[in-house]
Design an enzyme around this catalytic site. Sequence first.
Site, PDB file in Angstrom:
ATOM      1  N   SER A   1      -0.602 -31.481  15.987  1.00  0.00           N
ATOM      2  CA  SER A   1      -1.803 -31.486  15.155  1.00  0.00           C
ATOM      3  C   SER A   1      -2.833 -32.463  15.747  1.00  0.00           C
ATOM      4  CB  SER A   1      -1.427 -31.798  13.705  1.00  0.00           C
ATOM      5  OG  SER A   1      -2.458 -31.459  12.822  1.00  0.00           O
TER       6      SER A   1
ATOM      7  N   ASP B   1       0.013 -20.585  10.787  1.00  0.00           N
ATOM      8  CA  ASP B   1      -0.476 -21.945  10.988  1.00  0.00           C
ATOM      9  C   ASP B   1      -1.888 -22.134  10.435  1.00  0.00           C
ATOM     10  OD1 ASP B   1      -0.850 -24.518  12.093  1.00  0.00           O
ATOM     11  OD2 ASP B   1       0.149 -23.945  13.957  1.00  0.00           O
TER      12      ASP B   1
ATOM     13  N   HIS C   1       2.549 -24.640  10.253  1.00  0.00           N
ATOM     14  CA  HIS C   1       2.055 -25.780  11.027  1.00  0.00           C
ATOM     15  C   HIS C   1       3.166 -26.657  11.604  1.00  0.00           C
ATOM     16  CE1 HIS C   1      -1.331 -28.203  12.240  1.00  0.00           C
ATOM     17  NE2 HIS C   1      -0.940 -29.277  11.573  1.00  0.00           N
TER      18      HIS C   1
END
Length: 299
Positions: A110, A250, A277
């Site tokens: 991320s 995601d 995610h």
Amino acid sequence: MSRTATVKGHLPFGPYRTWYRRTGELPGAGPAVVALHGGPGSTHDYLVGLAALADHGYPVIHYDQLGNGGSTHLPDAPPGFWTPRLFLDELDNLLDRLGLRDGYVLVGQSWGGMLGAAHAAARPPGLRGLVIANAPASYPLWLKEMAVLRGRLPPGVDDVLRAHEEAGTTDSREYFEAMMVFYNRHVCRLSPWPQEFQATFMEIYNDPTVYYAMNGPSEFHVIGSLRDWGVEDRVADIEVPTLLISGRHDEATPETVRPYFELIPDVRWEIFENSSHTPHLEEPERFTQVLLDHLKECG
């Protein structure tokens, strides 16, 4: 979890301290793997499973970025204190103090993927490889896609979210419950959430200083200092083998990830069909195998 012994401690970073954890001996048979967690303002906890790579000869370094977890907290720091450059400097400090410059691979998840891409674009000589997992190439792209995903939520959910965002009441229980509808679809689809992911989630809420300053009150309502930031303008300079990872569900949609694939010269993109995610939690066996294959390529 790795069966290899771990060492934990703190590293000086200017007047502050960075908490770190090393799993496996240095040097190892392969390059050290440095895990860059998300947020910004998250902690290492939800990435702790990467420690198992030490059983395959790759020492693993986890750390909590400044402002969270075991590192120095600065709840009174002004919003302008928290910048990408601060966290790039912290990463450089960690690499130097742990003696990793001779060979390391970054695994960024991320926000950590964006941080890793920015670091790699500077072409540091010891970097052997890069993993960009579930990371947008820019926040403007991220925000554009957030609008698409919010529009697909069950009827009424986005109305509740927007009402609280406009009223400035994003700390309400109703906003939290509506937010969780999004999170359970696009952040982690496991039920219940794994303990290590819950730990990270609660750490953010225990001290949201960094997250609120740089991101905002939620993943999809980015009003912090990063709202216009991205790495698209520099990733073409990345020279090392790069593994790009995203989940089919995601929040980092294909459109937010695609610039990495189009611009990085040596890149491979793996999409995890049953993940959102957090593929490392949602499809751990496949994730580990894909990661090991990439590490072998990196030497």
